[in-house]
Design an enzyme around this catalytic site. Structure first.
Site, mmCIF file in Angstrom:
data_model
loop_
_atom_site.group_PDB
_atom_site.id
_atom_site.type_symbol
_atom_site.label_atom_id
_atom_site.label_comp_id
_atom_site.label_asym_id
_atom_site.label_seq_id
_atom_site.Cartn_x
_atom_site.Cartn_y
_atom_site.Cartn_z
ATOM 1 N N ASP A 39 0.790 -1.235 0.000
ATOM 2 C CA ASP A 39 0.000 0.000 0.000
ATOM 3 C C ASP A 39 0.819 1.280 0.000
ATOM 4 O O ASP A 39 0.307 2.345 -0.314
ATOM 5 C CB ASP A 39 -0.942 0.016 1.213
ATOM 6 N N HIS A 40 2.106 1.209 0.314
ATOM 7 C CA HIS A 40 2.890 2.426 0.522
ATOM 8 C C HIS A 40 3.622 2.931 -0.726
ATOM 9 O O HIS A 40 4.053 4.085 -0.754
ATOM 10 C CB HIS A 40 3.926 2.197 1.627
ATOM 11 N N SER A 94 6.171 7.719 12.658
ATOM 12 C CA SER A 94 6.118 6.401 12.040
ATOM 13 C C SER A 94 6.949 5.372 12.796
ATOM 14 O O SER A 94 7.894 5.699 13.512
ATOM 15 C CB SER A 94 6.625 6.504 10.600
ATOM 16 N N ASP A 109 3.792 -0.765 11.299
ATOM 17 C CA ASP A 109 3.298 0.550 10.934
ATOM 18 C C ASP A 109 2.732 1.171 12.197
ATOM 19 O O ASP A 109 2.063 0.494 12.986
ATOM 20 C CB ASP A 109 2.214 0.452 9.859
ATOM 21 N N ARG A 112 -1.634 12.610 10.080
ATOM 22 C CA ARG A 112 -0.431 13.400 10.357
ATOM 23 C C ARG A 112 -0.355 14.589 9.425
ATOM 24 O O ARG A 112 -0.774 14.524 8.276
ATOM 25 C CB ARG A 112 0.837 12.538 10.190
ATOM 26 N N ARG A 170 8.906 3.347 11.341
ATOM 27 C CA ARG A 170 9.992 2.928 10.450
ATOM 28 C C ARG A 170 11.301 2.735 11.188
ATOM 29 O O ARG A 170 11.870 3.646 11.780
ATOM 30 C CB ARG A 170 10.135 3.906 9.284
#
Length: 754
Positions: free
Chosen positions: A95-96, A643, A160, A448, A645
């Site tokens: 999806d990213h 995030s 995520d 965000r 990440r």
């Protein structure tokens, strides 16, 4: 696709005994959060009460969910773990990497071609290790999980930060880094500091323009971006029970913006209705049988101040629609005060773009309510004055809302439907003209709104609201428009007023989809080959980080002293850098390029202590690494918010940064640093931040006796020959200290597998 019914049954079978044991151990009524946490302890029934905010506890989650940008690094790590299959049900969601530019079909086809190498890798590694694979175009991970995998009382981790979306169905769902996911997929316990508990009591019932999104916008204004750090937020009360399951998901999703570990609602009639409506009636039936265990005890909700660390009460009947921003998701404005705020602060009142959808607000209910306003615009001869885009959350939602005519309605208003993907919400937006960096305003139903996040333009004032408010303001083209009180001039010159939005929680004809986009893994993946081209600039097999050398660290160069907000977007930007998420060396070229240097108020410009010249942060650090010199990064409050990440932790580790010293950390980032063998330290005295000078060389003493609860000593050696000795605290337990000594948590997993 199957939703692991046997696993869910096993979870529910153990609930009564484990909760009874927990209640006996702690000798008090239990919140819903405590029930689920105690039911997922790796050692079985609770034998003691864990101290909130201090005790590290091992859990066994029920499943793992990964989005494609973070899954690359998570699965590259898992490939090193020496396991044949994942130990718990796991999925990957593409999806990213789909960039929004002109529209759904063209953007999706372009992404499939551009990212073919990455998609092929993710599909093959999923096929090999027994992981479900959701193809590009299937939808955004959190909406797909809510529709297919979330279940009341379960525990899930996801790579995520908005994994808590599943809390809308009563699941403890927590965002983590890829190393945590790797541990759980390898069958190891997952460690979490037992969270504090924040209770949010919702009374009354929403009506009119107010939406579920306004609850979390209000809460964000109360708690700020770090007010939920180290805590789980539990919503309860008559108002909570009145919200749809997807509305609850919206609230839990954006709970990431207050730093919360996760957020959760109890199981109720709305939960059951959503499970049945999405083809999971058998789960609803099982949940009904243990319903008393899938909500907090009555005594807790009757006297919440006795059982929660903090209690907030919101009357939904009095709650106004909110708009939050710009530049931070916790700057909350009731709609009645927003127009004045725009004028007084000099924010651009002209609205350039309104964007609805994303993982936060892309349910059938969201889209149907926004479509009711779009239909009004058509009927009342109004044309949207702003650009307007719609991002469906999943192919199932997209197919259903198209069948029911909503997409056609948006088209008549001038809207553009984007692919079922994250798109502009994460900076995957080829916004025309953003490179001019002109001052402008946009409003979204996303979560965000950090500077440069959506389009790369630091002068884009991004605001966050419900899809209904976004749609109304896009029709008006004016941020000072209040749809509750104001009128608009239509094509005939008449003054018309928008009526309250209306919608349905779920489609009356049921959900429908032709191809949801799911690919099941091979039953036997032993013969599946995962190929990574050594010449690729998108993918790179990992090499183990070196173990600690067994000594204190001397002569570390100060790389940067970051000033103010330093999110994971500042540390490792998304947008165009997403293409390198599977290539650690290449993506490390974005390390800290968005952080503001406290010594010159510039980004990506630091002093190189070897040459005395100023240069880019990654290039400077690469010179230190080439010379075998370690370095240290100094930061401000809530360092690493945003995030999940883990690239923000892996990049400094890869380039030779040895320690991150800050006033305070965001939870996920601190854990990510620990997992990668980094030193995550906090100033014992926050004012010592001011003592750090640009030319400092820093010693870290006490590592040879590194122990839980014992501060480390840092010596700041200044260029004029003077020095300051300060103390740095840490939150490492014994197991985490072993990660540091081994060089990373993965190194320990590999050692155990060999």
């Amino acid at each position: 696709m199957a939703f692991d019914i046997d696993m869910i049954k096993a979870v529910y079978d153990r609930f009564p005994d484990r909760i009874a044991a927990a209640r006996k151990a702690v000798d008090k009524p239990l919140t819903l959060t405590e029930k689920i946490l105690y039911a997922h302890l790796t050692e079985g029934p609770a034998s003691k009460a864990y101290e909130r905010g201090k005790s590290y506890v091992d859990f066994q989650p029920d499943r793992v969910a990964m989005q494609d940008a973070t899954a690359q690094m998570a699965l590259l790590q898992f490939m090193q773990a020496g396991k044949d299959q994942v130990a718990v049900p796991s999925t990957v969601h593409c999806d990213h990497l789909i960039q929004a530019e002109v529209g759904a079909e063209k953007d999706l086809n372009k992404a499939k071609d551009k990212n073919r190498e990455v998609y092929d890798f993710l599909a093959s590694v999923s096929n090999k290790y027994g992981i479900g694979f959701w193809k590009p175009g299937a939808g955004i991970i959190h909406q797909v999980v809510l529709e297919n995998y979330a279940f009341p009382g379960g525990m899930m981790i996801g790579t995520d930060s908005h994994t808590p979306n599943a809390g809308g169905l009563g699941m403890v769902a927590i965002g983590v880094g890829g190393a945590d996911a790797c541990d759980v997929m390898a069958g190891l316990p997952w460690e979490l500091k037992f969270p504090k508990l924040i209770g949010v009591k919702l009374t009354g019932k929403m009506s009119g323009w107010t939406a579920a999104k306004d609850v979390i916008l209000k809460v964000a204004g109360i708690l700020t971006v770090k007010g939920g750090t180290g805590a789980i937020v539990e919503y309860f009360g008559e108002g909570a029970r009145s919200l749809s399951a997807t509305g609850k998901g919206t609230i839990c999703n954006m709970g990431a913006e207050i730093g919360a570990t996760t957020s959760i609602f109890g199981y109720d009639e709305k939960s059951a209705a959503y499970l049945k409506g999405t083809g999971r009636a058998d789960i609803a039936e099982m949940a009904d049988a243990i319903a008393e265990h899938l909500t907090g005890d009555d005594e807790v909700y009757a006297n919440p101040e006795k059982y929660f660390d903090q209690v907030i009460e919101i009357n939904l009947s009095e709650l106004e629609p909110h708009v939050n921003g710009p530049f931070t998701p916790d700057l909350a404005w009731p709609i009645s005060k927003f127009a004045n705020a725009v004028k007084e602060n000099g924010w651009p009142a002209k609205l350039e773009v309104g964007l609805i959808g994303s993982c936060t607000n892309s349910s059938y209910e969201d889209i149907s309510r926004a479509a009711s306003l779009a239909q009004q615009a058509v009927d009342k001869k109004l044309t949207a004055k702003s650009e307007y885009t719609i991002t469906p959350g999943s192919e199932q939602v997209r197919f259903t809302v198209e069948r029911d005519g909503f997409l056609d309605t948006f088209g008549k208003m001038g809207g553009v439907v984007l692919a079922n993907a994250c798109g502009p919400c994460i900076g995957q937006w080829a916004r025309h003209g953003a490179d001019k960096q002109e001052k402008n305003s946009i409003i979204t139903s996303f979560n965000r709104n950090f500077a440069k996040r959506a389009d790369g333009n630091p002068n884009t004032h991004a605001f966050v609201a419900s899809p209904e408010i976004v749609t109304a303001l896009a029709i008006a083209g004016d941020l000072t428009f209040n749809p509750i009180t104001d009128t608009l001039t239509n094509a005939d010159g008449e003054q018309v007023k928008l009526e309250e939005p209306r919608g349905l929680e779920m489609p009356t004809k049921g959900f429908a989809v032709e191809d949801a986009g799911y690919q099941a893994p091979a039953e036997d993946g032993s013969k599946v080959e995962v190929i990574v081209d050594p010449k690729s600039d998108r993918l790179q097999l990992l090499e183990s980080f070196p173990a600690w050398e067994g000594t204190d660290l001397k002569g570390l160069k100060l790389l940067i002293k970051a000033k103010g907000k330093c999110t994971t977007d500042h540390i490792s930007m998304a947008g165009p850098w997403l293409k390198y998420r599977g290539h650690l060396d290449n993506i490390s070229n974005n390390m800290l390029i968005g952080a503001v240097n406290a010594f010159n108020d510039s980004t990506n410009r630091v002093k190189n202590q070897l040459t005395g010249e100023y240069g880019e942060v990654p290039a400077t650090q690469r010179q230190y690494k080439a010379k075998g010199i370690g370095s240290i990064v100094v930061g401000d409050e809530n360092y690493g918010e945003g995030s999940s990440r883990e690239h923000a932790a892996m990049e400094p580790r890869f380039l030779g940064v040895r320690a991150i010293l800050v006033k305070s950390f965001a939870r996920i980032h601190e854990t990510n640093l620990k997992k990668q063998g980094m030193l995550a330290l906090t100033f014992a005295n926050p004012s010592d931040y001011d003592l750090v000078q640009e030319d400092d060389s820093i010693d870290i003493n006490g590592l040879t006796s590194f122990a839980p609860g014992e501060p480390l000593e840092l010596v700041l050696n200044h260029s004029d020959g003077s020095s300051h000795t300060i103390l740095a605290n840490h939150t490492y337990n014994e197991g985490q200290i072993e990660w540091f000594k081994a060089g990373s948590a993965l190194n320990l997993i590999k050692a155990g597998a060999n």
